[in-house]
Design an enzyme around this catalytic site. Structure first.
Site, PDB file in Angstrom:
ATOM      1  N   ARG A  82       5.902 -33.135  21.418  1.00  0.00           N
ATOM      2  CA  ARG A  82       5.811 -31.558  21.910  1.00  0.00           C
ATOM      3  C   ARG A  82       6.153 -30.523  20.860  1.00  0.00           C
ATOM      4  O   ARG A  82       6.796 -29.509  21.277  1.00  0.00           O
ATOM      5  CB  ARG A  82       6.332 -31.290  23.270  1.00  0.00           C
ATOM      6  CG  ARG A  82       5.792 -32.368  24.420  1.00  0.00           C
ATOM      7  CD  ARG A  82       4.166 -32.536  24.526  1.00  0.00           C
ATOM      8  NE  ARG A  82       3.636 -31.211  24.947  1.00  0.00           N
ATOM      9  CZ  ARG A  82       2.376 -30.879  24.857  1.00  0.00           C
ATOM     10  NH1 ARG A  82       1.537 -31.902  24.602  1.00  0.00           N
ATOM     11  NH2 ARG A  82       2.021 -29.612  25.624  1.00  0.00           N
ATOM     12  N   HIS A  83       6.334 -30.838  19.603  1.00  0.00           N
ATOM     13  CA  HIS A  83       6.806 -30.083  18.666  1.00  0.00           C
ATOM     14  C   HIS A  83       5.947 -30.078  17.479  1.00  0.00           C
ATOM     15  O   HIS A  83       6.194 -31.247  16.779  1.00  0.00           O
ATOM     16  CB  HIS A  83       8.385 -30.301  18.485  1.00  0.00           C
ATOM     17  CG  HIS A  83       9.032 -28.969  17.633  1.00  0.00           C
ATOM     18  ND1 HIS A  83       8.829 -28.728  16.406  1.00  0.00           N
ATOM     19  CD2 HIS A  83       9.883 -27.892  18.066  1.00  0.00           C
ATOM     20  CE1 HIS A  83       9.502 -27.722  16.230  1.00  0.00           C
ATOM     21  NE2 HIS A  83      10.267 -27.375  17.226  1.00  0.00           N
ATOM     22  N   HIS A 156     -23.588  17.555  12.551  1.00  0.00           N
ATOM     23  CA  HIS A 156     -23.945  17.334  14.026  1.00  0.00           C
ATOM     24  C   HIS A 156     -25.424  16.667  14.153  1.00  0.00           C
ATOM     25  O   HIS A 156     -25.945  16.725  15.001  1.00  0.00           O
ATOM     26  CB  HIS A 156     -23.867  18.902  14.805  1.00  0.00           C
ATOM     27  CG  HIS A 156     -22.987  19.428  14.518  1.00  0.00           C
ATOM     28  ND1 HIS A 156     -21.671  19.413  15.123  1.00  0.00           N
ATOM     29  CD2 HIS A 156     -22.750  20.719  13.315  1.00  0.00           C
ATOM     30  CE1 HIS A 156     -20.759  20.415  14.525  1.00  0.00           C
ATOM     31  NE2 HIS A 156     -21.486  21.075  13.669  1.00  0.00           N
ATOM     32  N   SER A 286     -38.506  -8.649  13.797  1.00  0.00           N
ATOM     33  CA  SER A 286     -38.563  -8.837  15.286  1.00  0.00           C
ATOM     34  C   SER A 286     -39.605  -9.798  15.510  1.00  0.00           C
ATOM     35  O   SER A 286     -40.493 -10.081  14.939  1.00  0.00           O
ATOM     36  CB  SER A 286     -39.187  -7.564  15.711  1.00  0.00           C
ATOM     37  OG  SER A 286     -39.297  -7.562  17.206  1.00  0.00           O
TER      38      SER A 286
END
Length: 482
Positions: A82-83, A156, A286
């Site tokens: 586990r390491h 804008h 498309s």
């Protein structure tokens, strides 16, 4: 189980380059650990640790590249102990029996994991910086090519004063130059964690050298030299500070914002039919609408740029919650966010290289849009010309105001073309300047210093920034997998 039955991240399986994927691969990770171990042993031997033999070092050097079999063995070992680091220490020791007793001598797990991560981060920057340089170079050529082509400016997203196609490109380039500057700083600031021990105090190494502080410092410096780094971080906890990850990912997130802005502008221009990204001969836009030419590359850029910006938050949050010398809640998220950030940045730049290699400009469409808006912009020029002929500014302003509103009504209410100039030509009041109207409406007189600004910017600012990267600049086409 088939690979088709397992999830794999699209970052590596679908989009990213092989060179970037390799940096964050398991083989490179574990092979880098071995390079760290052998250079630690070399530095320890050079600084007086006599138990390390030349044969031990040579065995390690002969086995730096980890094999598939060894990776599998380490995986099985990790399931038992586990390491992950100790599993690889054991497997490397079996492969190099003469070195088994000195591998990882005095080190903690973060000696390999953190130092390796720092190497990967620097290497990853070495992959993406040249790509960014080439994006800037290609956009700069585009800017020069179209520096004189007038186009409608937008504020804008409403019609504004004219600019040029090339001048607009310089706005994109300038932000990419700032990204290059930020990446260079981040890349060059990366150091090594170095040889610091379990909590950063170097206690284990001080013991190894029997209390000789100078030897420990020499070890740290020599190890960094062997790994090709100019400096190590002077103090650490068990890990290098996770604030470093913030500094590393911040330029990538900022790049993502620049990419998103550029790609959004191209998407808007594609809708206006003024500029489009490359569209391959057999490409389908498309499945239903055969006529469509969707800006799919730019849409991909916007999508991935948002992901990249989100990954930066992982670094912020992780750095803020580290307790004292370290906690382990950083581990899992860094395994995901650090590779993902660089893989994503790599994909963004590869896609931008493809886009900027073949931007398509439609001058006639641009001209038509200018002509639809320019009459309104030219009203001040018309007033000035009338004043020079002896007219009253106030009287002229009222005449042109009335005609402008009439023309605007035709455009907005009737869907017709802007007929302001025709109205001016039909109004006796403006007869003194009828023969000057064509020159008053010349778009090139409305673009100010846009061409000059563009040329100077590319010649000075861009050239200066790209000068160190001459050998990396190329004109090769960049194809995308999908």
């Amino acid at each position: 189980m088939s690979s088709y039955d397992k999830y794999s991240t699209p970052l590596s399986s679908r989009y990213a380059s092989e060179e970037m994927s390799k940096i964050f691969s398991l083989r490179n990770r574990f092979s880098t650990w071995r390079k760290l171990w052998v250079n630690l042993a070399v530095a320890e031997k050079e600084t007086g640790i006599k138990i390390i033999s030349d044969n031990a070092i040579e065995q390690m050097r002969q086995n730096l590249e980890i094999t598939d079999k060894e990776i599998e063995e380490a995986s099985k070992e990790e399931a038992i102990v586990r390491h992950d680091v100790m599993a690889h220490v054991h497997v490397f020791g079996k492969t190099c029996p003469d070195a088994a007793g000195i591998i990882h001598l005095g080190a903690t797990s973060c000696f390999v994991t953190d130092n390796a991560d720092l190497i990967f981060l620097r290497d990853a920057y070495d992959v993406i910086i040249p790509k960014l340089v080439n994006v800037i170079d290609r956009l700069s050529k585009f800017a020069i090519e179209y520096k004189d082509l007038p186009t409608l400016g937008w504020t804008h997203f409403q019609p504004a004063q004219l600019t040029t196609v090339g001048k607009r490109a310089t706005l994109w380039i300038q932000e990419f130059l700032w990204d290059l500057r930020n990446m260079e700083r981040a890349r060059n600031d990366i150091g090594l964690r170095g040889v610091k021990g379990t909590t950063g105090t170097q206690a284990s190494f001080l013991s190894l050298y029997h209390g000789d502080h100078d030897k420990v410092e020499q070890l740290d410096e020599r190890f960094a030299q062997l790994m090709g780094f100019e400096h190590v971080y002077p103090v650490t906890g068990q890990t290098y500070s996770r604030k470093i990850d913030i500094d590393v990912l911040a330029p990538l997130a900022s790049l993502g914002a620049t990419c998103h802005k550029f790609a959004t502008d191209i998407r808007l221009l594609a809708n206006l039919k003024e500029i489009e990204e490359p569209f391959e001969k057999s490409q389908i836009g498309s499945s239903a609408m055969a006529y469509k030419r969707n800006p799919m590359r730019c849409e991909r850029v916007c999508s991935l740029a948002r992901h990249l910006g989100g990954l930066f938050n992982d670094a912020l949050q992780t750095a803020s919650v580290q307790w004292f010398e370290r906690t382990l809640d950083d581990s899992a998220i860094r395994r995901i966010s650090l590779p993902s950030a660089f893989l994503t940045a790599d994909i963004l730049l590869s896609t931008l290289l493809n886009i900027t290699s073949g931007l398509v400009v439609y001058p006639k469409v641009i001209e038509r849009r200018i002509n639809s808006e320019l009459p309104f912009m030219a009203t001040e020029n018309i007033i000035m010309a009338m004043v020079e002929k002896g007219g009253s500014r106030q009287d002229c302003h009222e005449e042109i105001r009335v005609l402008s509103h009439q023309a605007s009504a035709v455009v907005k209410q009737e869907g017709g073309d802007n007929d302001l100039i025709q109205r001016v030509k039909a109004t006796e009041y403006f007869k003194p300047i009828w023969n000057e109207l064509d020159s008053l409406l010349d778009p090139s007189t409305f673009i100010g210093r846009a061409p000059q600004q563009t040329e100077k910017f590319v010649k000075n600012d861009v050239a200066r920034a790209l000068q160190p990267y001459g050998k990396y600049i190329h004109s090769e086409s960049v194809s995308l997998n999908v």
